[in-house]
Design a protein around this motif. Structure first.
Motif, PDB file in Angstrom:
ATOM      1  N   GLY A 129     -17.053 -10.573   7.961  1.00 58.77           N
ATOM      2  CA  GLY A 129     -16.051  -9.545   8.200  1.00 58.77           C
ATOM      3  C   GLY A 129     -15.368  -9.152   6.911  1.00 58.77           C
ATOM      4  N   GLU A 130     -14.683  -8.029   6.946  1.00 56.82           N
ATOM      5  CA  GLU A 130     -14.020  -7.503   5.767  1.00 56.82           C
ATOM      6  C   GLU A 130     -12.735  -8.257   5.464  1.00 56.82           C
ATOM      7  OE1 GLU A 130     -15.123  -5.142   3.742  1.00 56.82           O
ATOM      8  OE2 GLU A 130     -16.957  -4.903   4.920  1.00 56.82           O
ATOM      9  N   ASP A 131     -12.506  -8.535   4.172  1.00 56.25           N
ATOM     10  CA  ASP A 131     -11.232  -9.112   3.759  1.00 56.25           C
ATOM     11  C   ASP A 131     -10.099  -8.118   4.017  1.00 56.25           C
ATOM     12  OD1 ASP A 131     -12.471 -11.411   2.859  1.00 56.25           O
ATOM     13  OD2 ASP A 131     -12.610 -10.717   0.786  1.00 56.25           O
ATOM     14  N   ASN A 132      -8.917  -8.647   4.296  1.00 61.63           N
ATOM     15  CA  ASN A 132      -7.705  -7.827   4.433  1.00 61.63           C
ATOM     16  C   ASN A 132      -7.869  -6.727   5.473  1.00 61.63           C
ATOM     17  OD1 ASN A 132      -6.614  -9.272   2.108  1.00 61.63           O
ATOM     18  ND2 ASN A 132      -7.984  -7.983   0.883  1.00 61.63           N
ATOM     19  N   SER A 133      -8.561  -7.038   6.552  1.00 64.79           N
ATOM     20  CA  SER A 133      -8.853  -6.042   7.576  1.00 64.79           C
ATOM     21  C   SER A 133      -8.206  -6.412   8.901  1.00 64.79           C
ATOM     22  CB  SER A 133     -10.368  -5.923   7.771  1.00 64.79           C
ATOM     23  OG  SER A 133     -10.895  -7.133   8.308  1.00 64.79           O
ATOM     24  N   GLY A 134      -8.081  -5.428   9.764  1.00 63.27           N
ATOM     25  CA  GLY A 134      -7.622  -5.668  11.121  1.00 63.27           C
ATOM     26  C   GLY A 134      -6.171  -5.330  11.363  1.00 63.27           C
ATOM     27  N   PRO A 135      -5.735  -5.422  12.623  1.00 60.41           N
ATOM     28  CA  PRO A 135      -4.394  -4.971  13.001  1.00 60.41           C
ATOM     29  C   PRO A 135      -3.257  -5.751  12.358  1.00 60.41           C
ATOM     30  CG  PRO A 135      -5.480  -6.116  14.830  1.00 60.41           C
ATOM     31  CD  PRO A 135      -6.528  -5.873  13.800  1.00 60.41           C
ATOM     32  N   TRP A 136      -3.424  -7.050  12.179  1.00 56.67           N
ATOM     33  CA  TRP A 136      -2.340  -7.819  11.567  1.00 56.67           C
ATOM     34  C   TRP A 136      -2.125  -7.412  10.117  1.00 56.67           C
ATOM     35  CZ3 TRP A 136       1.203 -10.636  13.978  1.00 56.67           C
ATOM     36  CH2 TRP A 136       0.922 -11.160  15.237  1.00 56.67           C
ATOM     37  N   CYS A 137      -3.199  -7.250   9.392  1.00 51.61           N
ATOM     38  CA  CYS A 137      -3.065  -6.836   7.987  1.00 51.61           C
ATOM     39  C   CYS A 137      -2.385  -5.486   7.885  1.00 51.61           C
ATOM     40  CB  CYS A 137      -4.430  -6.794   7.310  1.00 51.61           C
ATOM     41  SG  CYS A 137      -5.219  -8.401   7.156  1.00 51.61           S
ATOM     42  N   ARG A 138      -2.803  -4.529   8.716  1.00 50.95           N
ATOM     43  CA  ARG A 138      -2.183  -3.204   8.677  1.00 50.95           C
ATOM     44  C   ARG A 138      -0.714  -3.254   9.073  1.00 50.95           C
ATOM     45  NH1 ARG A 138      -7.321  -1.843  10.975  1.00 50.95           N
ATOM     46  NH2 ARG A 138      -6.399  -1.841  13.066  1.00 50.95           N
ATOM     47  N   ALA A 139      -0.380  -4.124  10.009  1.00 52.52           N
ATOM     48  CA  ALA A 139       1.014  -4.244  10.434  1.00 52.52           C
ATOM     49  C   ALA A 139       1.908  -4.724   9.299  1.00 52.52           C
ATOM     50  CB  ALA A 139       1.114  -5.193  11.626  1.00 52.52           C
ATOM     51  N   TYR A 140       1.396  -5.621   8.468  1.00 55.68           N
ATOM     52  CA  TYR A 140       2.174  -6.130   7.340  1.00 55.68           C
ATOM     53  C   TYR A 140       2.121  -5.195   6.140  1.00 55.68           C
ATOM     54  CZ  TYR A 140       2.338 -10.556   9.888  1.00 55.68           C
ATOM     55  OH  TYR A 140       2.543 -11.515  10.840  1.00 55.68           O
ATOM     56  N   LEU A 141       0.954  -4.612   5.885  1.00 52.52           N
ATOM     57  CA  LEU A 141       0.778  -3.804   4.679  1.00 52.52           C
ATOM     58  C   LEU A 141       1.395  -2.422   4.805  1.00 52.52           C
ATOM     59  CD1 LEU A 141      -2.916  -4.758   3.920  1.00 52.52           C
ATOM     60  CD2 LEU A 141      -0.978  -5.232   2.417  1.00 52.52           C
ATOM     61  N   GLY A 142       1.404  -1.861   6.002  1.00 53.98           N
ATOM     62  CA  GLY A 142       1.890  -0.497   6.145  1.00 53.98           C
ATOM     63  C   GLY A 142       0.840   0.510   5.717  1.00 53.98           C
ATOM     64  N   PRO A 143       1.255   1.737   5.430  1.00 52.57           N
ATOM     65  CA  PRO A 143       0.296   2.820   5.150  1.00 52.57           C
ATOM     66  C   PRO A 143      -0.266   2.792   3.736  1.00 52.57           C
ATOM     67  CG  PRO A 143       2.524   3.657   4.992  1.00 52.57           C
ATOM     68  CD  PRO A 143       2.657   2.220   5.447  1.00 52.57           C
ATOM     69  N   VAL A 144      -0.964   1.714   3.415  1.00 50.37           N
ATOM     70  CA  VAL A 144      -1.627   1.607   2.114  1.00 50.37           C
ATOM     71  C   VAL A 144      -3.061   1.178   2.352  1.00 50.37           C
ATOM     72  CG1 VAL A 144       0.524   0.973   0.959  1.00 50.37           C
ATOM     73  CG2 VAL A 144      -0.992  -0.819   1.790  1.00 50.37           C
ATOM     74  N   PRO A 145      -3.939   1.369   1.381  1.00 50.13           N
ATOM     75  CA  PRO A 145      -5.314   0.888   1.540  1.00 50.13           C
ATOM     76  C   PRO A 145      -5.338  -0.629   1.714  1.00 50.13           C
ATOM     77  CG  PRO A 145      -5.147   2.425  -0.303  1.00 50.13           C
ATOM     78  CD  PRO A 145      -3.746   2.101   0.114  1.00 50.13           C
ATOM     79  N   PRO A 146      -6.403  -1.186   2.280  1.00 51.90           N
ATOM     80  CA  PRO A 146      -6.501  -2.639   2.432  1.00 51.90           C
ATOM     81  C   PRO A 146      -6.238  -3.355   1.113  1.00 51.90           C
ATOM     82  CG  PRO A 146      -8.278  -1.559   3.606  1.00 51.90           C
ATOM     83  CD  PRO A 146      -7.583  -0.493   2.817  1.00 51.90           C
ATOM     84  N   ALA A 147      -5.458  -4.416   1.171  1.00 52.22           N
ATOM     85  CA  ALA A 147      -5.064  -5.150  -0.026  1.00 52.22           C
ATOM     86  C   ALA A 147      -4.688  -6.565   0.384  1.00 52.22           C
ATOM     87  CB  ALA A 147      -3.868  -4.463  -0.699  1.00 52.22           C
ATOM     88  N   PRO A 148      -4.641  -7.502  -0.567  1.00 50.39           N
ATOM     89  CA  PRO A 148      -4.147  -8.842  -0.237  1.00 50.39           C
ATOM     90  C   PRO A 148      -2.772  -8.746   0.426  1.00 50.39           C
ATOM     91  CG  PRO A 148      -5.129  -8.830  -2.414  1.00 50.39           C
ATOM     92  CD  PRO A 148      -5.067  -7.396  -1.979  1.00 50.39           C
ATOM     93  N   LEU A 181       3.945  -4.605  -2.665  1.00 48.30           N
ATOM     94  CA  LEU A 181       3.033  -5.579  -2.089  1.00 48.30           C
ATOM     95  C   LEU A 181       2.312  -6.421  -3.131  1.00 48.30           C
ATOM     96  CD1 LEU A 181       1.368  -3.086   0.404  1.00 48.30           C
ATOM     97  CD2 LEU A 181       3.201  -4.683   0.909  1.00 48.30           C
ATOM     98  N   TRP A 182       2.508  -6.148  -4.399  1.00 50.24           N
ATOM     99  CA  TRP A 182       1.764  -6.809  -5.469  1.00 50.24           C
ATOM    100  C   TRP A 182       2.590  -7.972  -5.995  1.00 50.24           C
ATOM    101  CZ3 TRP A 182      -2.814  -7.635  -6.912  1.00 50.24           C
ATOM    102  CH2 TRP A 182      -3.184  -7.882  -8.232  1.00 50.24           C
ATOM    103  N   VAL A 183       2.062  -9.188  -5.891  1.00 51.84           N
ATOM    104  CA  VAL A 183       2.822 -10.385  -6.250  1.00 51.84           C
ATOM    105  C   VAL A 183       3.389 -10.304  -7.672  1.00 51.84           C
ATOM    106  CG1 VAL A 183       2.677 -12.886  -6.615  1.00 51.84           C
ATOM    107  CG2 VAL A 183       1.657 -11.854  -4.579  1.00 51.84           C
ATOM    108  N   PRO A 184       2.607  -9.955  -8.713  1.00 54.35           N
ATOM    109  CA  PRO A 184       3.187  -9.900 -10.062  1.00 54.35           C
ATOM    110  C   PRO A 184       4.357  -8.927 -10.168  1.00 54.35           C
ATOM    111  CG  PRO A 184       0.804  -9.932 -10.187  1.00 54.35           C
ATOM    112  CD  PRO A 184       1.146  -9.725  -8.745  1.00 54.35           C
ATOM    113  N   ASP A 185       4.285  -7.784  -9.482  1.00 53.13           N
ATOM    114  CA  ASP A 185       5.404  -6.831  -9.515  1.00 53.13           C
ATOM    115  C   ASP A 185       6.652  -7.431  -8.877  1.00 53.13           C
ATOM    116  OD1 ASP A 185       3.787  -5.017 -10.742  1.00 53.13           O
ATOM    117  OD2 ASP A 185       3.545  -3.706  -9.002  1.00 53.13           O
ATOM    118  N   PHE A 186       6.446  -8.161  -7.790  1.00 53.96           N
ATOM    119  CA  PHE A 186       7.591  -8.760  -7.112  1.00 53.96           C
ATOM    120  C   PHE A 186       8.205  -9.867  -7.962  1.00 53.96           C
ATOM    121  CE2 PHE A 186      10.053 -10.420  -3.588  1.00 53.96           C
ATOM    122  CZ  PHE A 186      10.348  -9.248  -2.894  1.00 53.96           C
ATOM    123  N   VAL A 187       7.357 -10.627  -8.640  1.00 55.96           N
ATOM    124  CA  VAL A 187       7.870 -11.647  -9.556  1.00 55.96           C
ATOM    125  C   VAL A 187       8.730 -10.994 -10.633  1.00 55.96           C
ATOM    126  CG1 VAL A 187       7.209 -13.296 -11.352  1.00 55.96           C
ATOM    127  CG2 VAL A 187       6.034 -13.313  -9.149  1.00 55.96           C
TER     128      VAL A 187
END
Length: 258
Positions: A129-148, A181-187
């Motif tokens: 299956g695809e990484d970072n895919s599915g309803p849970w990922c989209r619920a957390y990520l919001g309207p952005v392309p699939p990402a960690p 959503l990018w860990v280094p930016d948040f740091v």
């Protein structure tokens, strides 16, 4: 703005049945079946079966879910509610704690209890299956392309806890008008806000609800690659030793409202 999770639990045009021409609706059904642990595929080569084809394998997965939940094997409103109910339970949870850090831990536990996961499955010992895919990922990520989605998960949990208490986060999830959503930016945002602390120099207990960051390499450069939530306070020396020896974690961060 509508919370992204609402789009994931909203039902498509129902009922759905074998041979449905609504490919996108069938894909959503199949994704939910996979994250709930059911198999809309007939052979290992076809796993995880998210192809938009409501055939025999998807019908079998629907029947299995229905039997386990005591409902008819018909993808109608009741079926869809049962299928998506873990997400509603997670995002609808309200913490009892009055302290923000404790509330963050409660909300995180409520989400983990509902088993958020990517639309993937283990088949013959391998993850498909695809990484970072599915309803849970989209619920957390919001309207952005699939990402960690580790930082997205943490941000949503923190936002949910802060909203329940009617308080604010010292380092907000939204930076410069965007949901970061990018860990280094948040740091870096935590550093600029004076909220980033080295794990080697902590002078006191780490507050529950704080974040910890895992160091690693990105594009050949030393950075931070993962984030999590501190769930319990501990003596700084003991905590730092455990983080460094077991997980390689060198830094912790406090991002709680004083």
């Amino acid at each position: 703005m509508t919370n992204p999770y609402e789009a994931e639990i909203a039902a498509p045009a129902l009922p759905l049945a074998r041979g449905s021409a609504d490919r996108l609706a069938v894909i959503r059904l199949q994704e939910w079946l996979v994250v709930r642990g059911y198999k809309p595929w007939s052979t290992a080569a076809g796993a995880p079966g998210i192809d938009g084809d409501y055939g025999a394998a998807t019908a079998s997965a629907v029947a299995a879910f229905a039997a386990d939940n005591g409902i008819a094997a018909v993808v109608d409103e009741r079926f869809w509610f049962k299928l998506t109910s873990p997400m509603l339970a997670a995002f609808g949870f309200r913490p009892r704690a009055k302290a923000l850090g404790d509330a963050i831990v409660e909300v995180a536990a409520a989400h983990v209890l509902q088993k958020p996961a990517e639309a993937q499955a283990y088949v013959d010992g391998r993850l498909v299956g695809e990484d970072n895919s599915g309803p849970w990922c989209r619920a957390y990520l919001g309207p952005v392309p699939p990402a960690p989605w580790c930082q997205a998960f943490v941000n949503r949990v923190r936002d949910q806890a802060a909203a329940a208490l009617g308080t604010a986060l010292e380092v907000p999830s939204s930076m410069a008008g965007r949901f970061d959503l990018w860990v280094p930016d948040f740091v870096e945002a935590c550093r600029k806000g004076g909220k980033f602390l080295s794990g080697r120099s902590l002078a006191g207990p780490i507050a529950p609800g704080s974040m910890f960051f895992v160091p690693g390499v990105i594009s050949g450069a030393w950075s931070h690659i993962h984030v999590g939530i501190v769930t319990a306070s501990s003596r700084s020396e003991e905590h730092t030793s455990e983080l460094q020896s077991r997980f390689g974690i060198s830094y912790a961060v406090f991002c709680l409202k004083k």
